[in-house]
Design an enzyme around this catalytic site. Structure first.
Site, PDB file in Angstrom:
ATOM      1  N   ASP A  28       0.832  -1.217   0.000  1.00  0.00           N
ATOM      2  CA  ASP A  28       0.000   0.000   0.000  1.00  0.00           C
ATOM      3  C   ASP A  28       0.862   1.261   0.000  1.00  0.00           C
ATOM      4  O   ASP A  28       1.989   1.255   0.514  1.00  0.00           O
ATOM      5  CB  ASP A  28      -0.915  -0.025   1.241  1.00  0.00           C
ATOM      6  CG  ASP A  28      -2.087   0.933   1.092  1.00  0.00           C
ATOM      7  OD1 ASP A  28      -2.348   1.409  -0.041  1.00  0.00           O
ATOM      8  OD2 ASP A  28      -2.741   1.210   2.113  1.00  0.00           O
ATOM      9  N   ASN A  76     -11.099  -2.561  -5.313  1.00  0.00           N
ATOM     10  CA  ASN A  76     -10.359  -1.580  -6.115  1.00  0.00           C
ATOM     11  C   ASN A  76     -11.052  -1.244  -7.446  1.00  0.00           C
ATOM     12  O   ASN A  76     -10.681  -0.278  -8.120  1.00  0.00           O
ATOM     13  CB  ASN A  76      -8.918  -2.037  -6.368  1.00  0.00           C
ATOM     14  CG  ASN A  76      -8.026  -1.954  -5.136  1.00  0.00           C
ATOM     15  OD1 ASN A  76      -7.126  -2.771  -4.954  1.00  0.00           O
ATOM     16  ND2 ASN A  76      -8.249  -0.969  -4.264  1.00  0.00           N
TER      17      ASN A  76
HETATM   18  C1  IPE Z   1      -5.551  -2.731  -0.181  1.00  0.00           C
HETATM   19  O1  IPE Z   1      -5.198  -1.412  -0.324  1.00  0.00           O
HETATM   20  C2  IPE Z   1      -5.552  -3.430  -1.504  1.00  0.00           C
HETATM   21  C3  IPE Z   1      -4.242  -3.586  -2.125  1.00  0.00           C
HETATM   22  C4  IPE Z   1      -3.082  -3.262  -1.625  1.00  0.00           C
HETATM   23  C5  IPE Z   1      -4.262  -4.201  -3.429  1.00  0.00           C
HETATM   24  P1  IPE Z   1      -6.280  -0.252  -0.485  1.00  0.00           P
HETATM   25  O2  IPE Z   1      -5.511   1.003  -0.586  1.00  0.00           O
HETATM   26  O3  IPE Z   1      -7.214  -0.575  -1.584  1.00  0.00           O
HETATM   27  O4  IPE Z   1      -7.069  -0.357   0.897  1.00  0.00           O
HETATM   28  P2  IPE Z   1      -7.934   0.726   1.683  1.00  0.00           P
HETATM   29  O5  IPE Z   1      -8.927   1.289   0.710  1.00  0.00           O
HETATM   30  O6  IPE Z   1      -6.987   1.783   2.168  1.00  0.00           O
HETATM   31  O7  IPE Z   1      -8.550  -0.023   2.810  1.00  0.00           O
HETATM   32  C1  IPE Z   2      -1.590   0.253  -3.312  1.00  0.00           C
HETATM   33  O1  IPE Z   2      -1.406   1.621  -3.365  1.00  0.00           O
HETATM   34  C2  IPE Z   2      -1.928  -0.338  -4.661  1.00  0.00           C
HETATM   35  C3  IPE Z   2      -3.336  -0.723  -4.791  1.00  0.00           C
HETATM   36  C4  IPE Z   2      -4.229  -0.681  -3.870  1.00  0.00           C
HETATM   37  C5  IPE Z   2      -3.749  -1.223  -6.090  1.00  0.00           C
HETATM   38  P1  IPE Z   2      -2.607   2.648  -3.362  1.00  0.00           P
HETATM   39  O2  IPE Z   2      -2.981   2.931  -4.772  1.00  0.00           O
HETATM   40  O3  IPE Z   2      -3.708   2.184  -2.503  1.00  0.00           O
HETATM   41  O4  IPE Z   2      -1.899   3.915  -2.718  1.00  0.00           O
HETATM   42  P2  IPE Z   2      -2.518   4.942  -1.672  1.00  0.00           P
HETATM   43  O5  IPE Z   2      -3.048   4.154  -0.529  1.00  0.00           O
HETATM   44  O6  IPE Z   2      -3.599   5.680  -2.392  1.00  0.00           O
HETATM   45  O7  IPE Z   2      -1.363   5.806  -1.303  1.00  0.00           O
HETATM   46 MG    MG Z   3      -4.118   2.403  -0.516  1.00  0.00          MG
END
Ligand code: IPE
Ligand code: IPE
Ligand code: MG
Length: 253
Positions: A28, A76
């Site tokens: 993340d 997502n």
């Molecule tokens: C969790 O991260 C999913 C992945 C890393 C693929 P998100 O960024 O989607 O999770 P939330 O929305 O902060 O809970």
């Molecule tokens: C993790 O990074 C990747 C996915 C969830 C696909 P994020 O895209 O959630 O990054 P933040 O949380 O917005 O920084």
């Molecule tokens: Mg995220």
């Protein structure tokens, strides 16, 4: 718990109690990494793939045998279409670019998650990655893509229910072990260590069944910056934990 060094030759010898066999990672912070540099979110995801390559290499160096990464959740899909497309494109590029090397290096690749609503080209690539590496067993990389823990559990329940309806299975035969075999992770041990990067302290629907007794480590590092040092720090934290599984500490009275 006996402590083993997590760096140096002893660590490279591999499995000990201090080295988790299976590490699951919620990768993340890609968006925040990009935003802090004035870049589009997709740039963060691209750098995230490099962090994945680095982390798998470091994991093997440390003696970890299983790594499972969360790369696209069933939730997502709520993101803008352009970002979803970028993430799908990156999975395709990763498999196309890295599959031959992973195969050569003895890595067995699995993709966890539902394939029902995946575009056909991705579904084909994912099948190919699994098929091409099915004979490997040195290291196990599982990519959770289009994955949600609840969706996986529901799908497992549906499969078992269908077998009961067909007369192949008795309801009383549905034990924890049997249920585990209906999950996408059927061949994998449960994760010992679950790492989430970017300072968020939640599971976000990842491996809900499998992480029943995983040790949780939260790292402030944003995923694109994750590296061997950050992984070793998480493993060191893991090594200092006492896993009790509901029992009492050895020697406690
Ligand atoms: C969790 O991260 C999913 C992945 C890393 C693929 P998100 O960024 O989607 O999770 P939330 O929305 O902060 O809970
Ligand atoms: C993790 O990074 C990747 C996915 C969830 C696909 P994020 O895209 O959630 O990054 P933040 O949380 O917005 O920084
Ligand atoms: Mg995220």
């Amino acid at each position: 718990m006996a402590s083993q060094p997590v760096s140096g030759p002893a660590a490279r010898q591999g499995a000990s109690d201090a080295i988790p066999a299976h590490v699951a990672i919620i990768m993340d912070g890609n968006g925040r990494w990009a935003k802090s540099r004035g870049l589009p979110r997709a740039a963060g995801h691209e750098r995230g793939v490099e962090a994945l390559r680095r982390t798998v290499e470091a994991a093997r160096e440390i003696g970890i045998r299983y790594v499972t990464v969360f790369s696209f959740s069933t939730e997502n899909w709520r993101r803008p279409t352009s970002e979803v497309s970028a993430l799908f494109g990156l999975l395709k590029a990763y498999i196309r670019r890295d599959l031959a090397r992973l195969k050569r290096e003895g890595v067995r690749v699995r993709i966890a998650g539902t394939r029902d609503n995946l575009p056909e080209d991705i579904a084909k690539l994912v099948d190919e990655a699994e098929r091409e590496t099915i004979d490997n067993s040195q290291f196990h990389l599982t990519v959770a893509f289009n994955y949600g823990g609840r969706e996986e559990i529901v799908r497992a329940a549906q499969n078992l229910a269908a077998r009961v309806a067909a007369g192949d299975l008795q309801p009383s035969e549905i034990t924890e072990e049997k249920f585990s075999t209906a999950l996408d992770t059927r061949d994998l041990p449960d994760p010992d260590l679950l790492i989430r990067t970017s300072g968020e302290h939640r599971i976000s629907n990842f491996l809900l069944w499998q992480c029943a007794y995983a040790e949780l480590v939260f790292s402030d590092v944003l995923w694109p910056d994750f590296d061997e040092t950050a992984l070793r720090a998480a493993v060191t934290e893991f090594a200092g934990r006492e896993r009790r599984y509901g029992a009492v500490t050895a020697g406690a009275s």
